[in-house]
Write an enzyme that holds these catalytic residues in place. Structure first.
Site, mmCIF file in Angstrom:
data_model
loop_
_atom_site.group_PDB
_atom_site.id
_atom_site.type_symbol
_atom_site.label_atom_id
_atom_site.label_comp_id
_atom_site.label_asym_id
_atom_site.label_seq_id
_atom_site.Cartn_x
_atom_site.Cartn_y
_atom_site.Cartn_z
ATOM 1 N N CYS A 98 36.289 -97.290 37.621
ATOM 2 C CA CYS A 98 35.862 -96.348 36.589
ATOM 3 C C CYS A 98 36.302 -96.863 35.211
ATOM 4 C CB CYS A 98 36.404 -94.949 36.855
ATOM 5 S SG CYS A 98 38.069 -94.624 36.286
ATOM 6 N N GLU A 99 35.430 -96.687 34.246
ATOM 7 C CA GLU A 99 35.713 -97.228 32.918
ATOM 8 C C GLU A 99 36.735 -96.398 32.149
ATOM 9 O OE1 GLU A 99 32.194 -95.369 30.122
ATOM 10 O OE2 GLU A 99 31.801 -97.252 31.135
ATOM 11 N N HIS A 100 37.047 -95.207 32.631
ATOM 12 C CA HIS A 100 37.983 -94.350 31.917
ATOM 13 C C HIS A 100 39.446 -94.654 32.258
ATOM 14 C CE1 HIS A 100 34.307 -91.561 32.071
ATOM 15 N NE2 HIS A 100 34.344 -92.151 30.894
ATOM 16 N N HIS A 101 39.703 -95.036 33.511
ATOM 17 C CA HIS A 101 41.088 -95.273 33.931
ATOM 18 C C HIS A 101 41.284 -96.629 34.616
ATOM 19 C CE1 HIS A 101 40.308 -90.860 34.067
ATOM 20 N NE2 HIS A 101 41.431 -90.834 33.368
ATOM 21 N N GLN A 139 29.606 -93.393 37.589
ATOM 22 C CA GLN A 139 28.708 -93.391 38.751
ATOM 23 C C GLN A 139 27.265 -93.112 38.361
ATOM 24 O OE1 GLN A 139 30.251 -91.289 42.176
ATOM 25 N NE2 GLN A 139 28.203 -90.893 42.964
ATOM 26 N N HIS A 167 36.425 -90.999 43.828
ATOM 27 C CA HIS A 167 37.007 -91.605 42.636
ATOM 28 C C HIS A 167 38.528 -91.462 42.694
ATOM 29 C CE1 HIS A 167 33.165 -91.784 40.126
ATOM 30 N NE2 HIS A 167 32.805 -91.210 41.266
ATOM 31 N N CYS A 169 40.572 -91.790 40.421
ATOM 32 C CA CYS A 169 41.114 -91.070 39.264
ATOM 33 C C CYS A 169 41.185 -89.566 39.527
ATOM 34 C CB CYS A 169 40.302 -91.352 38.006
ATOM 35 S SG CYS A 169 38.565 -90.897 38.120
#
Length: 212
Positions: A98-101, A139, A167, A169
């Site tokens: 995931c690009e956030h975490h 996603q 996920h 995260c």
């Protein structure tokens, strides 16, 4: 609305998302050392001495999709056929981040299309999924990229993609909800326009045939 791309459009789509390294591997390793220090660890102790090198190597592998293009991946494996029945490749394992975490996304993809004069090698469908998965992702975008790539490459009667994933995260941090799954889909062409075709796709991915 059905999206349609020319081969040139598909090439541009791949090129735009390619990574251009702006730092050296040594700088990346130094950044990992800084993170370890920030965690209160000693990056020079025996167990962590080679960790920066390993982390950089792992991250490069997990994001290797940035260095791939659809042209290179397909290698000419698009063939002219008169087939016009649904082609489905189901349960394609997906491993993304995931690009956030930058935590893992683990799941599977189900990909179908109805040809209109052209088919693609079955293994290439899995490789397209893998190429886009090996990038920092959300996603929803991953699902759309797979569908758009097949639509642009084959100009089929329609494309359907469903991705089911968990996920880390959400599992390891934040709400900490193990067992939760996220489902996303992209329906194009006849899959969007014809409820019966869409229902056939849904029934096929739910059915688990026996190999015996």
């Amino acid at each position: 609305m059905t999206l349609s791309f020319s081969p040139d459009d598909i090439r541009k789509q791949a090129v735009i998302t390619e990574s251009k390294p702006v730092v050296s591997e040594a700088e990346m390793q130094q950044a990992v050392r800084t993170l370890l220090l920030g965690m209160g660890e000693d990056p020079d102790r025996e167990g962590l001495r080679d960790t920066p090198k390993r982390v950089v190597k792992a991250l490069k592998f997990l994001t290797s999709g940035y260095q791939q293009s659809l042209d290179e991946l397909l290698n000419g494996a698009v063939f002219h056929e008169d087939a016009n029945e649904m082609v489905l490749v189901r349960d394609i394992d997906l491993f993304s981040s995931c690009e956030h975490h930058i935590l893992p996304i683990l799941g599977r993809a189900h990909v179908a299309y109805i040809p209109d004069g052209k088919v693609i090698g079955l293994s290439k469908i899995a490789r397209i999924c893998e190429m886009y998965a090996r990038r920092l992702q959300v996603q929803e975008r991953l699902t759309q990229q797979i569908a758009d790539a097949l639509q642009g490459l084959l100009k089929p009667q329609g494309v359907a993609v469903m991705v089911e994933a968990t996920h880390m995260c959400m599992v390891m941090r934040g709400v900490q909800k193990p067992g939760s799954w996220t489902v996303t889909s992209s329906m194009q062409g006849v899959f969007a326009e014809d409820a019966r075709t869409r229902q056939e796709f849904m029934e096929l991915i739910r059915h688990r045939p026996s190999l015996h």
